[in-house]
Write an enzyme that holds these catalytic residues in place. Structure first.
Site, PDB file in Angstrom:
ATOM      1  N   LEU A 191     -17.995 -15.877  40.410  1.00  8.05           N
ATOM      2  CA  LEU A 191     -16.943 -15.181  41.145  1.00  8.05           C
ATOM      3  C   LEU A 191     -17.542 -13.968  41.823  1.00  8.05           C
ATOM      4  O   LEU A 191     -18.355 -13.256  41.215  1.00  8.05           O
ATOM      5  CB  LEU A 191     -15.816 -14.744  40.202  1.00  8.05           C
ATOM      6  CG  LEU A 191     -15.062 -15.858  39.488  1.00  8.05           C
ATOM      7  CD1 LEU A 191     -14.113 -15.273  38.449  1.00  8.05           C
ATOM      8  CD2 LEU A 191     -14.307 -16.718  40.480  1.00  8.05           C
ATOM      9  N   SER A 227     -16.224 -11.225  42.352  1.00  9.83           N
ATOM     10  CA  SER A 227     -15.800 -10.001  41.675  1.00  9.83           C
ATOM     11  C   SER A 227     -16.395  -9.836  40.275  1.00  9.83           C
ATOM     12  O   SER A 227     -16.160  -8.830  39.620  1.00  9.83           O
ATOM     13  CB  SER A 227     -14.271  -9.978  41.569  1.00  9.83           C
ATOM     14  OG  SER A 227     -13.824 -11.101  40.822  1.00  9.83           O
ATOM     15  N   CYS A 228     -17.200 -10.794  39.823  1.00 15.70           N
ATOM     16  CA  CYS A 228     -17.763 -10.769  38.469  1.00 15.70           C
ATOM     17  C   CYS A 228     -19.027  -9.904  38.425  1.00 15.70           C
ATOM     18  O   CYS A 228     -19.995 -10.165  39.146  1.00 15.70           O
ATOM     19  CB  CYS A 228     -18.085 -12.197  38.030  1.00 15.70           C
ATOM     20  SG  CYS A 228     -18.941 -12.321  36.452  1.00 15.70           S
ATOM     21  N   ASP A 229     -19.018  -8.881  37.587  1.00 18.69           N
ATOM     22  CA  ASP A 229     -20.165  -7.982  37.465  1.00 18.69           C
ATOM     23  C   ASP A 229     -21.423  -8.717  37.006  1.00 18.69           C
ATOM     24  O   ASP A 229     -22.520  -8.444  37.485  1.00 18.69           O
ATOM     25  CB  ASP A 229     -19.855  -6.841  36.494  1.00 18.69           C
ATOM     26  CG  ASP A 229     -18.869  -5.840  37.060  1.00 18.69           C
ATOM     27  OD1 ASP A 229     -18.734  -5.766  38.304  1.00 18.69           O
ATOM     28  OD2 ASP A 229     -18.226  -5.129  36.262  1.00 18.69           O
ATOM     29  N   ARG A 241     -22.867 -10.631  39.910  1.00 15.16           N
ATOM     30  CA  ARG A 241     -23.531  -9.719  40.853  1.00 15.16           C
ATOM     31  C   ARG A 241     -24.878  -9.259  40.305  1.00 15.16           C
ATOM     32  O   ARG A 241     -25.864  -9.169  41.045  1.00 15.16           O
ATOM     33  CB  ARG A 241     -22.629  -8.516  41.146  1.00 15.16           C
ATOM     34  CG  ARG A 241     -21.473  -8.858  42.076  1.00 15.16           C
ATOM     35  CD  ARG A 241     -20.826  -7.616  42.644  1.00 15.16           C
ATOM     36  NE  ARG A 241     -20.164  -6.838  41.632  1.00 15.16           N
ATOM     37  CZ  ARG A 241     -18.849  -6.653  41.547  1.00 15.16           C
ATOM     38  NH1 ARG A 241     -18.046  -7.216  42.423  1.00 15.16           N
ATOM     39  NH2 ARG A 241     -18.333  -5.920  40.601  1.00 15.16           N
TER      40      ARG A 241
END
Length: 121
Positions: free
Chosen positions: A9, A11-13, A16
């Site tokens: 995703l 938005s997933c840390d 990233r």
């Protein structure tokens, strides 16, 4: 050099972080968003065969905590996991990384070493 595909995703840390570390190591990486771009009906059975439902189902997610005990039990079987993970992609432990024929789930020391990244001192 083989292309590495990272499924996760945006938005997933953890996703990233994995992308940044792979990029810094000079790896050729393609990112695929599991909610909008991935063919989960095709990919989930392959990932389950490689990792099993115990590793692929994210038991720390908000989605998991909101499930009934019966739904959780079903999600931990191969057949149930295919249905649940295709319907609820946020329940997939992230990132899922395909490196050729090898599938890695999560972003920890073992996955980093397997992908040829040096552990940080």
């Amino acid at each position: 050099m083989d292309d590495i595909t990272v499924y996760g995703l945006k938005s997933c840390d953890t996703c990233r972080k994995a992308l940044a570390e792979l990029d810094a190591a000079g790896k050729s990486v393609t990112f695929v968003d599991i909610r909008t771009e991935a063919d989960l009906k095709k990919k989930v059975p392959l990932w389950l065969a490689a990792a099993g439902p115990d590793k692929l189902v994210n038991k720390r997610s908000t989605t998991w905590r909101g499930m009934t005990d019966a739904e959780k039990e079903a999600a931990l079987t191969e057949e149930g996991a295919v249905k649940v993970l295709c319907a609820l992609p946020t329940l997939i432990k992230r990132p899922v990384i395909e490196d050729g024929e090898t599938v890695h789930v999560g972003w920890a020391k073992a996955q980093k070493e397997s992908l040829g990244l040096s552990p940080k001192l």
